[in-house]
Design a protein around this motif. Structure first.
Motif, mmCIF file in Angstrom:
data_model
loop_
_atom_site.group_PDB
_atom_site.id
_atom_site.type_symbol
_atom_site.label_atom_id
_atom_site.label_comp_id
_atom_site.label_asym_id
_atom_site.label_seq_id
_atom_site.Cartn_x
_atom_site.Cartn_y
_atom_site.Cartn_z
ATOM 1 N N ARG A 16 0.863 -1.350 0.081
ATOM 2 C CA ARG A 16 -0.088 -0.031 0.146
ATOM 3 C C ARG A 16 0.901 1.361 -0.025
ATOM 4 O O ARG A 16 0.341 2.216 -0.454
ATOM 5 N N LEU A 17 2.086 1.162 0.323
ATOM 6 C CA LEU A 17 3.221 2.373 0.405
ATOM 7 C C LEU A 17 3.930 2.457 -0.914
ATOM 8 O O LEU A 17 4.695 3.349 -0.788
ATOM 9 N N LEU A 18 4.057 1.337 -1.576
ATOM 10 C CA LEU A 18 4.826 1.382 -2.702
ATOM 11 C C LEU A 18 4.300 2.151 -3.806
ATOM 12 O O LEU A 18 2.865 2.509 -4.203
ATOM 13 N N LYS A 19 5.209 3.223 -4.472
ATOM 14 C CA LYS A 19 4.889 4.154 -5.618
ATOM 15 C C LYS A 19 4.589 3.063 -6.991
ATOM 16 O O LYS A 19 4.710 2.166 -6.961
ATOM 17 N N ALA A 20 3.816 4.041 -7.782
ATOM 18 C CA ALA A 20 3.579 3.315 -8.938
ATOM 19 C C ALA A 20 4.673 2.811 -9.472
ATOM 20 O O ALA A 20 5.869 3.382 -9.806
ATOM 21 N N GLY A 21 4.618 1.583 -10.154
ATOM 22 C CA GLY A 21 5.839 0.827 -10.886
ATOM 23 C C GLY A 21 6.723 0.126 -10.004
ATOM 24 O O GLY A 21 7.466 -0.591 -10.336
ATOM 25 N N ALA A 22 6.548 0.361 -8.619
ATOM 26 C CA ALA A 22 7.292 -0.807 -7.754
ATOM 27 C C ALA A 22 6.827 -1.994 -7.656
ATOM 28 O O ALA A 22 5.649 -2.325 -7.953
ATOM 29 N N CYS A 23 7.478 -2.929 -6.857
ATOM 30 C CA CYS A 23 6.993 -4.396 -6.835
ATOM 31 C C CYS A 23 7.305 -4.955 -5.706
ATOM 32 O O CYS A 23 8.690 -4.660 -5.258
ATOM 33 N N LEU A 24 6.649 -5.772 -5.060
ATOM 34 C CA LEU A 24 7.320 -6.492 -3.862
ATOM 35 C C LEU A 24 7.034 -7.787 -4.339
ATOM 36 O O LEU A 24 6.087 -8.322 -4.655
ATOM 37 N N LEU A 25 8.182 -8.628 -4.032
ATOM 38 C CA LEU A 25 8.260 -10.134 -4.079
ATOM 39 C C LEU A 25 8.048 -10.640 -2.637
ATOM 40 O O LEU A 25 8.897 -10.213 -1.954
ATOM 41 N N THR A 26 7.137 -11.423 -2.649
ATOM 42 C CA THR A 26 6.888 -12.148 -1.426
ATOM 43 C C THR A 26 6.927 -13.587 -1.345
ATOM 44 O O THR A 26 6.393 -14.176 -2.083
ATOM 45 N N VAL A 27 7.632 -14.179 -0.448
ATOM 46 C CA VAL A 27 7.990 -15.749 -0.638
ATOM 47 C C VAL A 27 7.467 -16.462 0.626
ATOM 48 O O VAL A 27 7.567 -16.106 1.926
ATOM 49 N N GLU A 28 6.764 -17.453 0.384
ATOM 50 C CA GLU A 28 6.046 -18.321 1.208
ATOM 51 C C GLU A 28 6.050 -19.850 0.779
ATOM 52 O O GLU A 28 5.796 -20.089 -0.054
ATOM 53 N N PHE A 29 6.533 -20.562 1.930
ATOM 54 C CA PHE A 29 6.955 -21.829 1.865
ATOM 55 C C PHE A 29 5.802 -22.928 1.939
ATOM 56 O O PHE A 29 5.507 -23.908 1.407
#
Length: 281
Positions: free
Chosen positions: A145-158
């Motif tokens: 929700r805090l990332l600017k346009a064009g930014a990306c979060l990669l989230t890893v779950e086992f």
């Protein structure tokens, strides 16, 4: 003879009353002991992290799962779907916090340490962020929700079940365009980030998965050249449950500049902290 019978009956009655009194006393004593133990356990749950986790994660959760034939994580998702506002990440976060503080404890970063996470993300303004440990998607929503346009979060779950629930949570919050959920072990996915997921370097890494993986995965991020000068790592739960090997490694490594943020274990009054480490190159 009549008097003898009355006397005998009276004696029997006295003996019976005495036995009943003794039984009542024993029962009252047992009740008192149980109440004392219960009270002591309640105090321990509130003040002692280990006792709290045993109660919430082992005893209470297993009993509730058995009765409801449903996992706690599924109950959290259902509560959000029924009570939060679709497309509103803040509403989703607040609803999860409400459930976990009032109904069932869960291992999200929570609202208190969440403020530390927010400030760190806002300060860095990352274009590419990595989260190790998605769980139900709470912190992924919080970061995205805090990332600017064009930014990306990669989230890893086992865990496949957690990954499936997190995917629904992220979509319900309306931040799916900024989040890419990668399912599998961190030690397998981290070496794939450059070629398979086209990551050059990471601006921010939120470390919140298995505590014994904190140090090895930090080393792996460096070996895979995923950290640049100025990359920031933020690690949760360094006091409780604790990540002593990570703390020892990061604080004694001249390539990192560290800061500690004292706080509390999510939804409890148990002391905890977050560790911020800036990679110096």
């Amino acid at each position: 003879m009549h008097f003898y019978c009355i006397s005998t009956a009276l004696q029997a009655s006295i003996v019976e009353s005495k036995e009943m009194l003794e039984s009542s006393s024993v029962l009252l004593f047992i009740v008192f002991v149980l109440l004392f133990i219960s009270l002591l356990f309640v105090v321990l749950i509130r003040k002692n992290g280990t006792a709290a986790l045993i109660w919430h994660e082992i005893i209470k959760e297993k009993i509730t799962n058995f009765i409801m034939n449903q996992s706690k994580e599924r109950r959290i998702l259902n509560f959000v779907l029924q009570n939060a506002v679709r497309g509103d990440p803040c509403s989703v976060m607040e609803t999860i916090d409400k459930y976990c503080s009032e109904k069932e404890w869960a291992m999200n970063v929570g609202d208190v340490k969440g403020v530390i996470l927010d400030k760190t993300v806002e300060e860095i303004n990352p274009k590419v962020a990595l989260e190790l440990g998605t769980y139900c998607g709470y912190s992924a929503v919080r970061i995205a929700r805090l990332l600017k346009a064009g930014a990306c979060l990669l989230t890893v779950e086992f865990n496949p079940e957690f990954a499936a629930i997190a995917k629904q949570m992220i979509e319900f919050a309306g931040v799916q365009d900024k989040v890419k959920l990668l399912e599998g072990p961190s030690e397998v996915i981290i070496p794939q980030l450059k070629k398979k997921y086209e990551v050059d370097t990471l601006d921010f890494v939120f470390v919140d998965h298995w505590k014994d993986r904190y140090a090895p995965d930090t080393i792996l991020l460096q070996e895979c050249s995923l950290l640049r000068k100025g990359s920031v790592l933020l690690a949760d739960n360094i006091i409780f449950p604790g990540a002593p090997e990570f703390v020892k490694y990061i604080r004694n490594n001249p390539r990192f500049q560290c800061s500690t943020y004292p706080s509390y274990l999510e939804y409890m009054k148990v002391q905890d902290a977050m560790e911020k480490a800036v990679f110096l190159g």
